[in-house]
Each structure stands twice: as structure tokens, then as C-alpha cells.
Design a protein around this motif. Structure first.
Motif, PDB file in Angstrom:
ATOM      1  N   SER A   1      52.098   1.521  37.170  1.00 51.37           N
ATOM      2  CA  SER A   1      53.031   1.684  36.062  1.00 51.37           C
ATOM      3  C   SER A   1      53.718   0.362  35.762  1.00 51.37           C
ATOM      4  O   SER A   1      53.961  -0.449  36.660  1.00 51.37           O
TER       5      SER A   1
ATOM      6  N   GLN B   1      57.250  -0.961  34.537  1.00 49.40           N
ATOM      7  CA  GLN B   1      58.597  -0.398  34.569  1.00 49.40           C
ATOM      8  C   GLN B   1      59.625  -1.433  34.093  1.00 49.40           C
ATOM      9  O   GLN B   1      59.485  -2.619  34.349  1.00 49.40           O
TER      10      GLN B   1
ATOM     11  N   LYS C   1      59.804   4.149  33.846  1.00 50.60           N
ATOM     12  CA  LYS C   1      58.394   3.877  33.576  1.00 50.60           C
ATOM     13  C   LYS C   1      58.166   3.705  32.078  1.00 50.60           C
ATOM     14  O   LYS C   1      58.424   4.608  31.291  1.00 50.60           O
TER      15      LYS C   1
ATOM     16  N   TRP D   1      54.990   2.267  30.955  1.00 48.39           N
ATOM     17  CA  TRP D   1      53.580   2.626  30.856  1.00 48.39           C
ATOM     18  C   TRP D   1      53.199   3.355  32.144  1.00 48.39           C
ATOM     19  O   TRP D   1      53.304   2.782  33.229  1.00 48.39           O
ATOM     20  N   ASP D   2      52.780   4.584  32.028  1.00 47.87           N
ATOM     21  CA  ASP D   2      52.346   5.359  33.178  1.00 47.87           C
ATOM     22  C   ASP D   2      50.819   5.333  33.229  1.00 47.87           C
ATOM     23  O   ASP D   2      50.150   5.766  32.297  1.00 47.87           O
TER      24      ASP D   2
END
Length: 300
Positions: A56, A58, A292, A294-295
């Protein structure tokens, strides 16, 4: 030049300028605060995390307290991200008396449309770059995701005219920024090898390369703060330093008006310099939370 060196330089310069066009369900899990107080080392406002569940990108929400007891959160932004990220930030912003936001040009309430650089032709290229990245990586954009019309939002950025005047005074151009980025990158100690051309071509041949491309770009974002701080050396830039100075002037006005709980919502690349300015005013770092943006879960 290595395969992704061009990409990392573009990320650095685009990220530095991105607030000119910054284009949003709560996240599945609320940000997890770090335990205890944080050391006085330079704070990391953006990180790429790998664990058993996946990876991820963050961003940080960092809280500072002034000698008078005013609490200010520096809220890092990634201008293209998962929709859940922007939804989580919208929920967080409701907890502040004032949210000072970046967006070169007029305040949101004076605009009919949210266009890059408030519609300035000189800045349209940036919106095009961001939109290309957004579509390629299958992400959402900040201008569509964040509720800029919220009553507690306060514009804290330069006008288009003021920005270009500052750039002219500093003799600052895209090329000069690009050269600064090259110099800054040369001094970086990378903790990850850049992928080879073969690896990149294999990703691009996939039916849907967006997930693996996000992993590559996310790793480049992880080193962006150091690149930006390198670009800020030797007099700073209008894009980072001068706009940060302007934002903190707005912060002072809001505090003098009686506000005690505020947030500054700026691109994560701005925040190391902004932190230095707050610490110089005797603010104390209190805590860090992570969200987060982008997961990237592992595929089953």
C-alpha cells in the motif's frame, strides 16, 4: 539512465506542481496511530508498505501542538488515489474547525469549474499528465473526491498571478525544476533496485497492467519526499517553499481569529518543509497516523 529514472523525475516534478490542479466511503480501517511520542527526526509523510496482506501507498496525518495549545494537523495528499482514501479524508475533515487547502488560483467558492491552475493555459499540461496517470492506474482524482465546498474549508494558496510572479522573481521554469530533480536524484540512496526494461515490458503486455504499474509508481512515490527536499535546496522554489510560507500566513490568521483545531491539507511533498516551519515556531510533534491511499492486495 535506468528504466524508471524518467518516471521518478516526472513523479517528483509533477508532484511538486500537482496542487495547481489537484483534482473522492470511509476506508475499511481507520488510520492506526503510532504508539508513543515521535522522535524529532525529519518526519516521513509518505511511505510504501509491504506486508503479508499486500502492499500500500500511505500518507500521514501528523499532529503538532503550539505553546498556546493550538493543534494543527498536516494532512498529506496524493492527488490520484483510491476512492476510499478520499472518502476517509472527507470524514476526517469534519473534525476540524478549519481545513486550509492548497489550490493555486481563486478560492473554490469563486470558481464555476475546477480546472487545473484555475484554467490558466500555462498549467493545462499538468492536468493532462495527471489525468493520463489516473486512467492508466485506474484511480480516482482529488478534485472530484474531496468536498472542497465544506463550510470549514479555507483557501490557503497563492493566486495564479502571485504564483507566476514568484516564479519570475526566482527565474523558475519547468526545465530548471527538472534539472534540480536530476541533481537531487543523483544524491539519493535507493533501498530498492529499479526494474529492468524486460520487467516493465512484461507488465505492459498484461491484459490489465494497472495493479503492477501502481506498485512500480508507488515505490517511486516512496522516495519523492527526499527528491523534493533536494529540489528545495539553494533558495527553495515557488512551488513548495513560497506556497508553504503563504499557507502558514493563512494559518496564523485563522488562529488569531480564535481557531484551536486546524488542518493543513497539502500534497505530501510539501509537508517536510512545512514541518520545519512549524517546529521553528516552537510547535511540538504529538502523533502520526497513516491512511492508505493505494491499496494493493496480493492476488489469490
Amino acid at each position: 539512465m535506468k528504466t524508471l529514472r524518467f518516471l521518478s523525475l516526472l513523479v517528483a516534478v509533477t508532484a511538486a506542481v500537482s496542487a495547481l490542479s489537484a483534482e473522492t466511503k470511509p476506508a475499511s480501517a481507520s488510520p492506526a496511530p503510532l504508539s508513543g511520542l515521535v522522535e524529532k527526526e525529519a518526519t516521513d509523510f509518505l511511505r510504501f508498505v509491504e506486508n503479508d496482506e499486500g502492499e500500500s501507498l500511505q500518507t500521514a496525518i501528523v499532529t503538532y501542538v503550539s505553546p498556546a495549545g493550538v493543534k494543527v494537523d498536516l494532512v498529506g495528499a496524493v492527488h490520484i488515489a483510491d476512492k476510499a482514501y478520499f472518502d476517509a479524508l472527507n470524514a476526517q475533515f469534519k473534525t476540524y474547525e478549519a481545513v486550509l487547502y492548497e489550490l493555486v488560483g481563486r478560492p473554490i467558492e469563486l470558481r464555476e469549474d475546477l480546472k487545473p491552475g484555475d484554467g490558466s493555459e500555462k498549467l493545462q499540461w499538468l492536468g493532462q499528465v495527471q489525468e493520463t496517470l489516473r486512467k492508466t492506474l485506474k484511480l480516482e482524482s482529488q478534485l472530484r473526491g474531496i468536498d472542497y465546498k465544506a463550510k470549514n474549508f479555507v483557501h490557503a494558496d497563492m493566486s495564479v498571478e502571485g504564483f507566476f510572479e514568484s516564479q519570475e522573481q526566482k527565474k523558475e521554469t519547468f526545465i530548471s525544476l527538472w534539472l534540480k530533480a536530476i541533481q537531487a536524484q543523483a544524491s539519493l540512496d535507493r533501498n530498492r533496485p529499479q526494474p529492468s526494461m524486460v520487467e516493465l515490458l512484461m507488465i505492459m503486455r498484461q491484459e490489465d497492467p494497472s495493479m503492477d504499474l501502481k506498485r512500480l509508481v508507488g515505490q517511486e512515490f516512496d522516495s519523492m519526499e527526499k527528491l523534493i527536499m533536494g529540489m528545495e535546496s539553494n533558495g527553495g522554489t515557488s512551488i513548495i517553499g513560497e506556497r508553504n510560507r503563504f499557507a502558514l500566513e493563512v494559518l496564523d490568521k485563522e488562529i488569531k481569529a480564535g481557531k484551536k483545531r486546524l488542518a493543513i491539507f497539502y500534497g505530501a511533498a510539501h509537508l517536510p518543509d512545512m514541518e520545519k516551519r512549524l517546529l521553528a515556531q516552537d510547535y511540538k510533534l504529538q502523533k502520526i497516523e497513516w491512511v492508505k491511499a493505494w491499496d494493493l492486495p496480493w492476488e489469490e
